[in-house]
Design an enzyme around this catalytic site. Structure first.
Site, short mmCIF file in Angstrom:
data_model
loop_
_atom_site.label_atom_id
_atom_site.label_comp_id
_atom_site.label_asym_id
_atom_site.label_seq_id
_atom_site.Cartn_x
_atom_site.Cartn_y
_atom_site.Cartn_z
N HIS A 174 0.86 -1.19 0.00
CA HIS A 174 0.00 0.00 0.00
C HIS A 174 0.89 1.23 0.00
O HIS A 174 2.10 1.15 0.22
CB HIS A 174 -0.90 0.02 1.25
CG HIS A 174 -0.12 0.16 2.51
ND1 HIS A 174 0.41 -0.92 3.20
CD2 HIS A 174 0.26 1.27 3.22
CE1 HIS A 174 1.07 -0.50 4.26
NE2 HIS A 174 1.00 0.83 4.29
N HIS A 223 5.63 5.85 -0.54
CA HIS A 223 6.39 4.69 -1.00
C HIS A 223 5.62 3.42 -0.66
O HIS A 223 4.64 3.45 0.07
CB HIS A 223 7.78 4.65 -0.34
CG HIS A 223 7.73 4.53 1.14
ND1 HIS A 223 7.52 5.63 1.97
CD2 HIS A 223 7.79 3.46 1.97
CE1 HIS A 223 7.49 5.23 3.22
NE2 HIS A 223 7.64 3.91 3.25
#
Length: 200
Positions: free
Chosen positions: A57, A144
């Protein structure tokens, strides 16, 4: 189109708090591509913890332990934040690291695409949650996808890991963000408890 669905597992009303964070859920196709990259290109590397591919995610805001009784008010604020934004496009970028390049603390894949829209969504969420007592992190927002943590290898990570990789699928349209609850010791560890559509 993202295929993530709310978990069918009931959340006990007796649970006093849950560890929560908001995030962009990644489509299944992209999770599988990232999994292939990790298993094929990184199989020779030793990390203490590899992320379960189902947990990939892009974190927006970590909220910490939230009283179950406060979650409805939090969700209302997040619905309002989502309504300020239109869908936008993201892609998966190159590999990067936190810590030392040769012995990284965290190995991740970056995020490409409409990053300004992502940053604006992050800011809206922070503004919406701050009146409820949630404090934004002091460090800059660096979106990220965490792939692995705590490199334990004896030899430095080869520089080839940081080279561009074109195996990841095409960009996708972000039409919502989600509220995840952490379930320590479970696989996958993160459970979607609510979704917030981008409506503008």
């Amino acid at each position: 189109m993202e295929k993530d669905k709310l978990s069918n597992e009931p959340i006990s009303s007796t649970t006093q708090s849950q560890r929560l964070f908001t995030a962009i859920a990644i489509p299944d196709e992209h999770k599988q591509k990232l999994r292939q990259w990790a298993e094929q290109d990184l199989d020779h590397l030793s990390f203490r913890k590899w992320s379960d591919f189902r947990d990939y995610h892009v974190t927006l805001q970590f909220l910490g332990d939230v009283a179950t009784s406060d979650i409805p008010q939090l969700e209302q604020a997040l619905y309002q934040a989502a309504a300020e934004h239109a869908p936008f496009t993201l892609g998966i970028g190159g590999a990067g690291f936190f810590g030392r390049e040769q012995f990284p603390r965290v190995l991740w894949r970056g995020v490409t695409g409409q990053r300004e829209s992502l940053d604006q969504l992050y800011q809206s969420i922070v503004r919406a949650t701050e009146p409820l007592g949630f404090k934004p992190e002091e460090r800059p927002y660096r979106p990220h996808i965490t792939v692995a943590r705590s490199y334990t290898g004896q030899q430095p990570v080869p520089t080839s890991v940081w080279q561009p990789n074109d195996r990841i699928a095409e960009p996708w349209e972000v039409e919502k963000f989600v509220l995840y609850a952490t379930r320590m010791g479970q696989k996958p560890m993160y459970q979607i408890i609510q979704m917030f559509p981008l409506l503008r």
